[in-house]
Scaffold this active site. Structure first.
Site, mmCIF file in Angstrom:
data_model
loop_
_atom_site.group_PDB
_atom_site.id
_atom_site.type_symbol
_atom_site.label_atom_id
_atom_site.label_comp_id
_atom_site.label_asym_id
_atom_site.label_seq_id
_atom_site.Cartn_x
_atom_site.Cartn_y
_atom_site.Cartn_z
ATOM 1 N N SER A 2 0.849 -1.184 0.000
ATOM 2 C CA SER A 2 0.000 0.000 0.000
ATOM 3 C C SER A 2 0.886 1.235 0.000
ATOM 4 O O SER A 2 2.110 1.139 0.090
ATOM 5 C CB SER A 2 -0.905 0.000 1.228
ATOM 6 N N LYS A 3 0.240 2.378 -0.074
ATOM 7 C CA LYS A 3 0.964 3.643 -0.200
ATOM 8 C C LYS A 3 1.984 3.835 0.924
ATOM 9 O O LYS A 3 2.999 4.485 0.733
ATOM 10 C CB LYS A 3 -0.017 4.810 -0.189
ATOM 11 N N ARG A 4 1.679 3.248 2.099
ATOM 12 C CA ARG A 4 2.602 3.500 3.202
ATOM 13 C C ARG A 4 3.949 2.815 2.964
ATOM 14 O O ARG A 4 4.936 3.132 3.618
ATOM 15 C CB ARG A 4 1.936 3.130 4.524
ATOM 16 N N GLY A 51 5.414 3.029 0.033
ATOM 17 C CA GLY A 51 6.039 3.735 -1.087
ATOM 18 C C GLY A 51 5.036 3.838 -2.214
ATOM 19 O O GLY A 51 3.833 3.731 -1.994
#
Ligand code: GLU
Length: 485
Positions: free
Chosen positions: A253-255, A257
């Site tokens: 997920s975005k966390r 990268g």
């Protein structure tokens, strides 16, 4: 000869193209190209609340950047046009009407309030899903609801017993208990179909033979197979692709990268790196081969060798692969690639797009040192600065002082001024000879010159850098350094 393979990439335009979805597109495309089949792009835009304007264009841009082409799609049309689901509503209504008429689906008038209450009660009983209230209402009640002007949704009547088995191309036989599947919504009250109905009608209408999609859809398969049965349609073959995981084995997920493919373009990865890397997220030829040309991927790809277990997105491997493909390029190819990259993502270090000639000088300077294209501009920033910034003390190398440094730089100035040709080779010969004459270490002379001419501690090889700067600029910079000492 069996029928042609027809596969489709069916993104929802709800945001930037996610690497996981793009991997599906790549697998589809490899399969189609390998077998002489057909690859269809279809936009699934029936969830109007989640649609984000402009993302269809981004998805298409991402595919084009990767060098993936398609045979039918929203931009080029094709024999099953249109390829935007929002333009195909009558087809979904026909299918829903047919199922309602045949008693395989029903209109449901339950209000959102009632559904919320049902959810709450059922949660206490450890159950989920709709309680089938409207499946059993009398005709009278139905007429009353209709007269009330309530807009119904249409729900599918799942069988109340038995099991549904899919023979997944990756996972083998998977069986689901029908009692655990609720009467799902096919058509919403806004007249738009849900994914379950829309993708299925289109896969059938468009003659899709193989459905490749993320494993998050596996639990929905019993719905789909029952729907195919009720419509008396032959289902396609299914392959549910393994989820993509971050190195900590949680869902990527975005966390962790970037997750948008276009972010990887921005970060300076080559399109072929992304195709190669993403194909290896789940597929492998053997336990060692990692580098594949596009032709080799088309030749070797097979669904049978896609794994069931989650595939880890390893950034170090991505960097390594990208560095490798950058080093494999010819100088001209790298120069053109860098210019293209700088044009799409202008770096702060470079005021204007360098000419092709200058890019051709830059390419060999940086080639060995790049993991990504973005690494190039900081290395050659000195070529674009009118003012080189550094602290004068940085000119003075270990075991040197201001006097000895000045002496070295003055000698270098004279030597460089007198050189016949200002190319890297004669520059190197001159400066290496000078190391002996001045009785200093190469690192001492070259270190001072590097700071004087680039202001950078990390810069490309010195001799090539001086050549790229040119004689006049080099001499100006060396003179300025001498004056500072
Ligand atoms: N629109 C669905 C998605 O983006 C497509 C899934 C599928 O390929 O069937 O997840």
């Amino acid at each position: 000869m069996s029928e042609k393979i027809r596969v489709r990439f069916a993104p929802s335009p709800t945001g930037e193209p996610h690497v996981g979805n793009i991997r599906t597109a790549i697998f589809d495309w490899l399969l189609a190209r390998q077998t002489g089949g057909e690859f269809v792009v279809r936009i699934e835009d029936t969830d109007r609340a989640r649609a984000v304007e402009g993302t269809v264009e981004l998805i298409i841009e991402a595919l084009k950047w990767l060098g993936i082409d398609w045979d039918e799609g929203p931009d080029i049309g094709g024999k099953y046009a249109p390829y935007m689901q929002s333009e195909r509503l009558p087809l979904y209504h026909d299918a829903a009407d047919r199922l309602v008429a045949a008693g395989r689906a029903y209109k449901c008038y339950c209000s959102t309030e009632r559904l919320a209450a049902v959810r709450e009660t059922r949660a206490k009983q450890n159950a989920t899903g709709y309680d089938r209230h409207c499946r059993n209402i009398s005709d009278d009640e139905r007429r009353r609801m209709e007269a009330n002007g309530e807009t119904p949704v249409v729900r599918f009547k799942m069988p109340l017993e038995g099991a549904t088995t899919v023979n997944d191309l990756i996972r083998g036989e998977v069986t689901f208990d029908n009692r655990l599947v609720d009467d799902f919504v096919m058509l919403k009250s806004d007249g738009f179909p849900t994914y379950h109905l829309a993708h299925l009608v289109d896969d059938h209408e468009m003659g899709i033979t193989h459905v490749l999609r993320g494993e998050e859809w596996l639990p929905s398969v019993p719905r789909h197979l029952q729907l195919y049965r009720a419509l008396d349609w032959q289902p396609p073959l299914f392959a549910h692709l393994p989820i993509i995981l971050a190195p900590d084995r949680s869902k990527l997920s975005k966390r962790h990268g970037a997750t948008s493919l276009l972010d990887y373009r921005q970060m300076g990865y080559l399109p072929h790196t992304m195709v190669n890397f993403l194909t290896l997220l789940g597929w492998s030829l053997d336990d060692k081969t990692e580098l594949f040309t596009q032709e080799a991927l088309v030749e070797h790809f097979s669904i049978e060798r896609v794994s069931k277990s989650g595939a880890i997105f390893n950034n170090d491997k991505l960097d390594w692969m990208n560095g490798y493909y950058i080093r494999e390029m010819g100088a001209e190819e790298l120069a053109d690639t860098l210019r293209e990259f700088w044009q799409t993502c202008p770096p702060p270090e470079i005021p204007a797009l360098p000419s092709r000639e200058l890019a051709l000088q830059i390419a060999p300077l940086v080639q060995e040192r790049l993991k990504t294209l973005r690494d190039a501009a900081p290395l050659v920033a000195f070529l674009f600065k009118s003012d080189i910034e550094y602290d004068s003390s940085e000119l003075i190398q270990r075991r040197m002082d201001a006097d000895s440094t000045r002496r070295c730089l003055e000698a270098a100035y004279d030597g460089l001024a007198a050189l016949d040709s200002f190319d890297a080779e004669p520059i190197e010969a001159l400066l290496r000879g000078m190391v002996k004459e001045l009785d200093v270490k190469a690192g001492q002379l070259f270190g001072s010159l590097r700071v004087a001419t680039t202001g950078q501690r990390i810069a490309p090889p010195l001799f090539q850098s001086l050549e790229a700067l040119g004689r006049e600029r080099t001499l100006d910079l060396v003179r300025a350094a001498v004056e500072r000492l």
